[in-house]
Each structure stands twice: as C-alpha cells, then as structure tokens.
Write a protein that holds these residues in place. Structure first.
Motif, PDB file in Angstrom:
ATOM      1  N   THR A  77      12.157 -32.036  21.994  1.00 15.93           N
ATOM      2  CA  THR A  77      12.676 -30.818  22.618  1.00 15.93           C
ATOM      3  C   THR A  77      13.809 -30.237  21.776  1.00 15.93           C
ATOM      4  O   THR A  77      13.875 -29.023  21.557  1.00 15.93           O
ATOM      5  N   SER A  78      14.701 -31.087  21.318  1.00 17.78           N
ATOM      6  CA  SER A  78      15.825 -30.632  20.492  1.00 17.78           C
ATOM      7  C   SER A  78      15.324 -29.977  19.222  1.00 17.78           C
ATOM      8  O   SER A  78      15.849 -28.934  18.795  1.00 17.78           O
ATOM      9  N   ARG A  79      14.313 -30.556  18.619  1.00 19.63           N
ATOM     10  CA  ARG A  79      13.718 -29.952  17.418  1.00 19.63           C
ATOM     11  C   ARG A  79      13.069 -28.617  17.752  1.00 19.63           C
ATOM     12  O   ARG A  79      13.101 -27.684  16.944  1.00 19.63           O
ATOM     13  N   ALA A  80      12.464 -28.512  18.938  1.00 18.28           N
ATOM     14  CA  ALA A  80      11.834 -27.257  19.354  1.00 18.28           C
ATOM     15  C   ALA A  80      12.872 -26.153  19.479  1.00 18.28           C
ATOM     16  O   ALA A  80      12.633 -25.015  19.050  1.00 18.28           O
ATOM     17  N   VAL A  81      14.032 -26.467  20.039  1.00 20.62           N
ATOM     18  CA  VAL A  81      15.094 -25.474  20.172  1.00 20.62           C
ATOM     19  C   VAL A  81      15.594 -25.061  18.791  1.00 20.62           C
ATOM     20  O   VAL A  81      15.796 -23.872  18.515  1.00 20.62           O
ATOM     21  N   CYS A  82      15.755 -26.029  17.909  1.00 24.38           N
ATOM     22  CA  CYS A  82      16.182 -25.718  16.535  1.00 24.38           C
ATOM     23  C   CYS A  82      15.143 -24.849  15.824  1.00 24.38           C
ATOM     24  O   CYS A  82      15.501 -23.886  15.138  1.00 24.38           O
ATOM     25  N   ALA A  83      13.882 -25.175  16.000  1.00 20.91           N
ATOM     26  CA  ALA A  83      12.816 -24.386  15.376  1.00 20.91           C
ATOM     27  C   ALA A  83      12.813 -22.961  15.928  1.00 20.91           C
ATOM     28  O   ALA A  83      12.640 -21.994  15.173  1.00 20.91           O
ATOM     29  N   ALA A  84      13.039 -22.823  17.224  1.00 26.25           N
ATOM     30  CA  ALA A  84      13.085 -21.493  17.836  1.00 26.25           C
ATOM     31  C   ALA A  84      14.263 -20.693  17.287  1.00 26.25           C
ATOM     32  O   ALA A  84      14.139 -19.501  17.000  1.00 26.25           O
ATOM     33  N   ALA A  85      15.413 -21.345  17.127  1.00 28.80           N
ATOM     34  CA  ALA A  85      16.591 -20.672  16.575  1.00 28.80           C
ATOM     35  C   ALA A  85      16.338 -20.258  15.124  1.00 28.80           C
ATOM     36  O   ALA A  85      16.735 -19.167  14.704  1.00 28.80           O
ATOM     37  N   THR A  86      15.674 -21.111  14.374  1.00 32.28           N
ATOM     38  CA  THR A  86      15.341 -20.796  12.988  1.00 32.28           C
ATOM     39  C   THR A  86      14.383 -19.606  12.921  1.00 32.28           C
ATOM     40  O   THR A  86      14.566 -18.693  12.114  1.00 32.28           O
ATOM     41  N   ARG A  87      13.388 -19.595  13.803  1.00 34.44           N
ATOM     42  CA  ARG A  87      12.444 -18.468  13.848  1.00 34.44           C
ATOM     43  C   ARG A  87      13.160 -17.182  14.236  1.00 34.44           C
ATOM     44  O   ARG A  87      12.875 -16.112  13.693  1.00 34.44           O
ATOM     45  N   ALA A  88      14.107 -17.285  15.154  1.00 39.83           N
ATOM     46  CA  ALA A  88      14.901 -16.113  15.536  1.00 39.83           C
ATOM     47  C   ALA A  88      15.679 -15.601  14.329  1.00 39.83           C
ATOM     48  O   ALA A  88      15.800 -14.386  14.129  1.00 39.83           O
ATOM     49  N   GLY A  89      16.182 -16.520  13.526  1.00 41.21           N
ATOM     50  CA  GLY A  89      16.907 -16.139  12.315  1.00 41.21           C
ATOM     51  C   GLY A  89      16.018 -15.410  11.328  1.00 41.21           C
ATOM     52  O   GLY A  89      16.444 -14.445  10.685  1.00 41.21           O
ATOM     53  N   GLU A  90      14.785 -15.848  11.202  1.00 46.08           N
ATOM     54  CA  GLU A  90      13.843 -15.184  10.303  1.00 46.08           C
ATOM     55  C   GLU A  90      13.544 -13.764  10.783  1.00 46.08           C
ATOM     56  O   GLU A  90      13.489 -12.816   9.986  1.00 46.08           O
ATOM     57  N   THR A  91      13.380 -13.622  12.090  1.00 43.87           N
ATOM     58  CA  THR A  91      13.146 -12.296  12.667  1.00 43.87           C
ATOM     59  C   THR A  91      14.378 -11.414  12.482  1.00 43.87           C
ATOM     60  O   THR A  91      14.270 -10.245  12.099  1.00 43.87           O
ATOM     61  N   TYR A  92      15.548 -11.985  12.749  1.00 41.82           N
ATOM     62  CA  TYR A  92      16.801 -11.259  12.575  1.00 41.82           C
ATOM     63  C   TYR A  92      16.946 -10.758  11.136  1.00 41.82           C
ATOM     64  O   TYR A  92      17.298  -9.604  10.906  1.00 41.82           O
ATOM     65  N   LYS A  93      16.647 -11.622  10.187  1.00 40.66           N
ATOM     66  CA  LYS A  93      16.784 -11.251   8.771  1.00 40.66           C
ATOM     67  C   LYS A  93      15.903 -10.041   8.447  1.00 40.66           C
ATOM     68  O   LYS A  93      16.339  -9.119   7.763  1.00 40.66           O
ATOM     69  N   SER A  94      14.688 -10.041   8.954  1.00 43.28           N
ATOM     70  CA  SER A  94      13.789  -8.926   8.653  1.00 43.28           C
ATOM     71  C   SER A  94      14.202  -7.639   9.383  1.00 43.28           C
ATOM     72  O   SER A  94      13.934  -6.540   8.903  1.00 43.28           O
ATOM     73  N   LEU A  95      14.870  -7.778  10.530  1.00 42.14           N
ATOM     74  CA  LEU A  95      15.273  -6.600  11.304  1.00 42.14           C
ATOM     75  C   LEU A  95      16.716  -6.157  11.062  1.00 42.14           C
ATOM     76  O   LEU A  95      17.121  -5.106  11.554  1.00 42.14           O
ATOM     77  N   LYS A  96      17.484  -6.940  10.308  1.00 43.96           N
ATOM     78  CA  LYS A  96      18.900  -6.637  10.146  1.00 43.96           C
ATOM     79  C   LYS A  96      19.176  -5.230   9.619  1.00 43.96           C
ATOM     80  O   LYS A  96      20.055  -4.534  10.146  1.00 43.96           O
ATOM     81  N   PRO A  97      18.451  -4.723   8.609  1.00 50.61           N
ATOM     82  CA  PRO A  97      18.728  -3.356   8.154  1.00 50.61           C
ATOM     83  C   PRO A  97      18.556  -2.326   9.289  1.00 50.61           C
ATOM     84  O   PRO A  97      19.365  -1.409   9.431  1.00 50.61           O
ATOM     85  N   GLU A  98      17.541  -2.514  10.095  1.00 47.80           N
ATOM     86  CA  GLU A  98      17.315  -1.597  11.218  1.00 47.80           C
ATOM     87  C   GLU A  98      18.423  -1.747  12.276  1.00 47.80           C
ATOM     88  O   GLU A  98      18.896  -0.751  12.824  1.00 47.80           O
ATOM     89  N   ILE A  99      18.836  -2.963  12.539  1.00 42.79           N
ATOM     90  CA  ILE A  99      19.920  -3.212  13.493  1.00 42.79           C
ATOM     91  C   ILE A  99      21.201  -2.543  13.018  1.00 42.79           C
ATOM     92  O   ILE A  99      21.886  -1.866  13.791  1.00 42.79           O
ATOM     93  N   GLU A 100      21.522  -2.713  11.753  1.00 40.78           N
ATOM     94  CA  GLU A 100      22.739  -2.107  11.206  1.00 40.78           C
ATOM     95  C   GLU A 100      22.682  -0.579  11.287  1.00 40.78           C
ATOM     96  O   GLU A 100      23.693   0.069  11.590  1.00 40.78           O
ATOM     97  N   GLU A 101      21.522  -0.030  11.023  1.00 37.47           N
ATOM     98  CA  GLU A 101      21.368   1.427  11.110  1.00 37.47           C
ATOM     99  C   GLU A 101      21.587   1.904  12.549  1.00 37.47           C
ATOM    100  O   GLU A 101      22.279   2.898  12.770  1.00 37.47           O
ATOM    101  N   LYS A 102      21.047   1.180  13.512  1.00 35.18           N
ATOM    102  CA  LYS A 102      21.236   1.534  14.924  1.00 35.18           C
ATOM    103  C   LYS A 102      22.699   1.421  15.312  1.00 35.18           C
ATOM    104  O   LYS A 102      23.222   2.256  16.048  1.00 35.18           O
ATOM    105  N   LEU A 103      23.363   0.384  14.816  1.00 34.82           N
ATOM    106  CA  LEU A 103      24.780   0.201  15.138  1.00 34.82           C
ATOM    107  C   LEU A 103      25.625   1.356  14.585  1.00 34.82           C
ATOM    108  O   LEU A 103      26.569   1.800  15.228  1.00 34.82           O
ATOM    109  N   LYS A 104      25.277   1.846  13.407  1.00 35.03           N
ATOM    110  CA  LYS A 104      25.999   2.971  12.821  1.00 35.03           C
ATOM    111  C   LYS A 104      25.897   4.212  13.699  1.00 35.03           C
ATOM    112  O   LYS A 104      26.843   4.976  13.825  1.00 35.03           O
ATOM    113  N   SER A 105      24.735   4.377  14.306  1.00 37.04           N
ATOM    114  CA  SER A 105      24.517   5.584  15.100  1.00 37.04           C
ATOM    115  C   SER A 105      25.221   5.537  16.460  1.00 37.04           C
ATOM    116  O   SER A 105      25.416   6.573  17.077  1.00 37.04           O
TER     117      SER A 105
END
Length: 108
Positions: A77-105
């Motif tokens: 279970t602990s590994r599953a939570v870590c894997a989920a957090a890592t996957r969230a990080g991968e998604t975040y990395k790909s969306l970060k430019p869009e997130i930053e653009e939204k924050l600017k607006s």
C-alpha cells in the motif's frame, strides 16, 4: 492512483507551484485491508511525510531508496501511494507550463 494490495489506491496531491514541492497528499479511495493498508488514509503521520517532497522526482519508500517510511505491515500500500504521487508528478511536469500561464492570468 497506484496499485495497492486490494486494488487501486487513489491519491490527491497538492503542489506548491513556486517550489515544485508537495504541499500535502490525501488518499481518496482504496480497498486495502482494514487496520493495515487502510492506515494510508487514516494515519496523518504517514501522509505528512510527503509534504516537502520534490514533485519532479520519483517518490519511494525507504526500502526502495526513498524517504517515505512504509506503514508497518502495508508495504504494498505504501508503495502504491508513492507510485501515485510519482505519477502525479509526471502529470504535473507536463502541465506545469499551462498551470503557470493560468496563474499569470489570475494574479495581479
């Protein structure tokens, strides 16, 4: 989500965009064993370990070379939570430019 002992473990991750670090995590769904894997959702000390972890790096339990102490009797279970957090990080990395653009607006 990550693959736990009883199925998928859903995770919500809050990110500090300025530092690219985890602000907090919370297990949203699971089918883990009561009193063992279910502690991933119920034990605030387990979730607290994720705060301050870098979003752009793999997150692992200590037994796998990481910084997260696994729940006793619930390493899968602990590994599953870590894997989920890592996957969230991968998604975040790909969306970060869009997130930053939204924050600017929306920020003066």
């Amino acid at each position: 989500s990550g693959k736990g002992y009883g199925g998928d473990v859903g995770l919500m991750v809050a990110v500090d965009v300025a530092t690219d670090k985890i602000y907090g995590v919370g297990v949203t769904t699971h089918s883990e064993t009561a009193g063992l894997g279910s502690m991933a959702k119920d034990d605030p000390n387990f979730a607290a370990q994720f705060a301050g972890q870098p979003m752009l790096e793999a997150i692992q339990v200590t037994g796998d070379g990481g910084k997260i102490n696994a729940l006793s009797g619930a390493t899968i279970t602990s590994r599953a939570v870590c894997a989920a957090a890592t996957r969230a990080g991968e998604t975040y990395k790909s969306l970060k430019p869009e997130i930053e653009e939204k924050l600017k607006s929306i920020t003066p």
